[in-house]
Design an enzyme around this catalytic site. Structure first.
Site, PDB file in Angstrom:
ATOM      1  N   CYS A  12       0.769  -1.265   0.007  1.00 45.37           N
ATOM      2  CA  CYS A  12       0.122   0.073   0.080  1.00 45.37           C
ATOM      3  C   CYS A  12       0.859   1.259   0.034  1.00 45.37           C
ATOM      4  O   CYS A  12       1.668   1.409   0.860  1.00 45.37           O
ATOM      5  CB  CYS A  12      -0.887   0.085   1.151  1.00 45.37           C
ATOM      6  SG  CYS A  12      -1.976   1.630   1.533  1.00 45.37           S
ATOM      7  N   LYS A  19       1.931  -9.505  -0.629  1.00 45.47           N
ATOM      8  CA  LYS A  19       1.701  -8.497  -2.010  1.00 45.47           C
ATOM      9  C   LYS A  19       2.807  -7.415  -1.431  1.00 45.47           C
ATOM     10  O   LYS A  19       2.790  -6.882  -0.640  1.00 45.47           O
ATOM     11  CB  LYS A  19       0.267  -7.955  -2.190  1.00 45.47           C
ATOM     12  CG  LYS A  19      -0.012  -7.069  -3.464  1.00 45.47           C
ATOM     13  CD  LYS A  19      -1.294  -6.752  -3.717  1.00 45.47           C
ATOM     14  CE  LYS A  19      -1.352  -6.072  -4.962  1.00 45.47           C
ATOM     15  NZ  LYS A  19      -0.937  -4.633  -5.028  1.00 45.47           N
ATOM     16  N   GLU A  79      -1.028  -2.611 -14.415  1.00 44.24           N
ATOM     17  CA  GLU A  79      -1.172  -1.817 -15.899  1.00 44.24           C
ATOM     18  C   GLU A  79      -1.813  -2.905 -16.934  1.00 44.24           C
ATOM     19  O   GLU A  79      -1.482  -2.821 -18.093  1.00 44.24           O
ATOM     20  CB  GLU A  79      -0.001  -1.423 -16.531  1.00 44.24           C
ATOM     21  CG  GLU A  79       0.233   0.085 -15.843  1.00 44.24           C
ATOM     22  CD  GLU A  79      -0.609   1.040 -16.223  1.00 44.24           C
ATOM     23  OE1 GLU A  79      -1.106   1.513 -17.196  1.00 44.24           O
ATOM     24  OE2 GLU A  79      -1.303   1.730 -15.045  1.00 44.24           O
TER      25      GLU A  79
END
Length: 325
Positions: A98, A139, A201
């Site tokens: 984050c 992550k 993306e």
């Protein structure tokens, strides 16, 4: 060749997970992060972020949902990982990616990539606290100030027992600005033995195949691309089989927004529901010309019913959208 719906704070909640997994193609979801500090959180907080725990940690159509934790205290992270498992989580994910300033200021998320040793401690503590059959995953990004920490952090997570690592192909400083550095994911993948999942993306089927080629990853995680094009995962799955699907029509997307709105209205006040619809519509502008045409009118609407009525308007009737601020 799995496709995972990314956790997006303030947007990818349980209702949108239910809505998108029904479209098809998504193999797994991850909750918005549960913030772990010094106090032990009650079960209701876990159920707030992961109501799927009432259904064996599955969405209505059976898609597994991982519970994500964010924090920097290894002991408390371990205790909360154990609680998540006790409540029915089949996978516990740790957020080291984050980029939000408020999160990083309080030593959570991507700022921890400055300290691979602490990432190792946190992950090892969660791994030790869980039953052996429940995987711990993580992550992260490629680094904080720059993209130089990916390999070191990936190796720290591997050594700590993380079964999989999702890598968002940017640093914290990069934010969400294009491009995504998929080639840097490949460097991490080559340096660790556990499974690496590429993120960042992927907006189209062509992007998916380019990402796989450059990163070398079989699996991908998609966030904004799936919000903008709800059938993107299904389109990708079809392409894996050498097939093509007819792209989702605008009215099909509107039906999804209506379903999402109904689920939200059972949980939130209408003023918050309208805000969530606007968030989604803003992303849909990238996938549907109709959403782009509606946006100038819809963004001003404050109530749910007029908002939904506006979405149903033919393009030539956009000016009839009413109840604008």
């Amino acid at each position: 060749m799995r496709i995972i719906l990314a956790p997006m704070e303030g947007l990818v909640d349980a209702p949108i997970r239910e809505t998108l997994t029904k479209v098809g193609g998504i193999d797994r979801c991850v909750t918005e992060f549960i913030r772990v500090t010094q106090g032990m959180l009650p079960p209701r907080i876990f159920y707030k972020f992961a109501p799927e725990l009432h259904n064996r940690a599955l969405t209505e159509v059976g898609t597994p949902v991982a519970v994500q934790l964010l924090g920097s205290d290894p002991e408390m992270m371990g205790r909360h990982g154990a609680k998540a498992a006790e409540l029915g989580a089949g996978q516990v994910d740790i957020n080291f990616g984050c980029p939000a300033k408020t999160v990083n200021k309080h030593k959570g998320g991507c700022v921890l990539m400055r300290e691979p040793e602490l990432m190792h401690e946190i992950t090892a503590a969660v791994r030790a606290a869980l039953p052996v059959d429940i995987p711990v995953t993580a992550k992260m990004r490629l680094g904080y100030e720059d993209r130089s920490m990916g390999v070191a952090c990936g190796q720290a997570l591997e050594a700590a027992g993380a079964a999989e690592i999702v890598i968002h192909a940017r640093s914290k400083v990069d934010g969400y600005k294009p491009p995504a550095y998929w080639e840097e994911i490949a460097r991490v993948r080559e340096a660790v033995s556990n499974r690496v999942i590429a993120n960042g993306e992927i907006w189209t089927v062509a992007d998916y195949w380019r990402c796989r080629e450059v990163s070398g990853c079989d699996d991908v995680m998609i966030g904004r691309g799936l919000i903008a094009r709800p059938d993107l995962a299904a389109q990708i799955k079809a392409s894996q089989n050498g097939d093509t699907l007819e792209p989702m029509a605008w009215q099909e997307a509107v039906a999804l927004v209506r379903e999402y709105s109904a689920a939200l209205q059972a949980r939130l006040e209408d003023k918050y529901v309208t805000g969530r619809i606007k968030q989604w519509l803003n992303y849909l502008r990238q996938g549907f010309a109709e959403a782009e045409a509606l946006w100038p009118q819809a963004r001003k609407i404050r109530e749910v019913a007029p908002m939904l009525a506006c979405l149903d308007q033919p393009a030539h009737q956009l000016k009839r959208c009413t109840n604008a601020a």
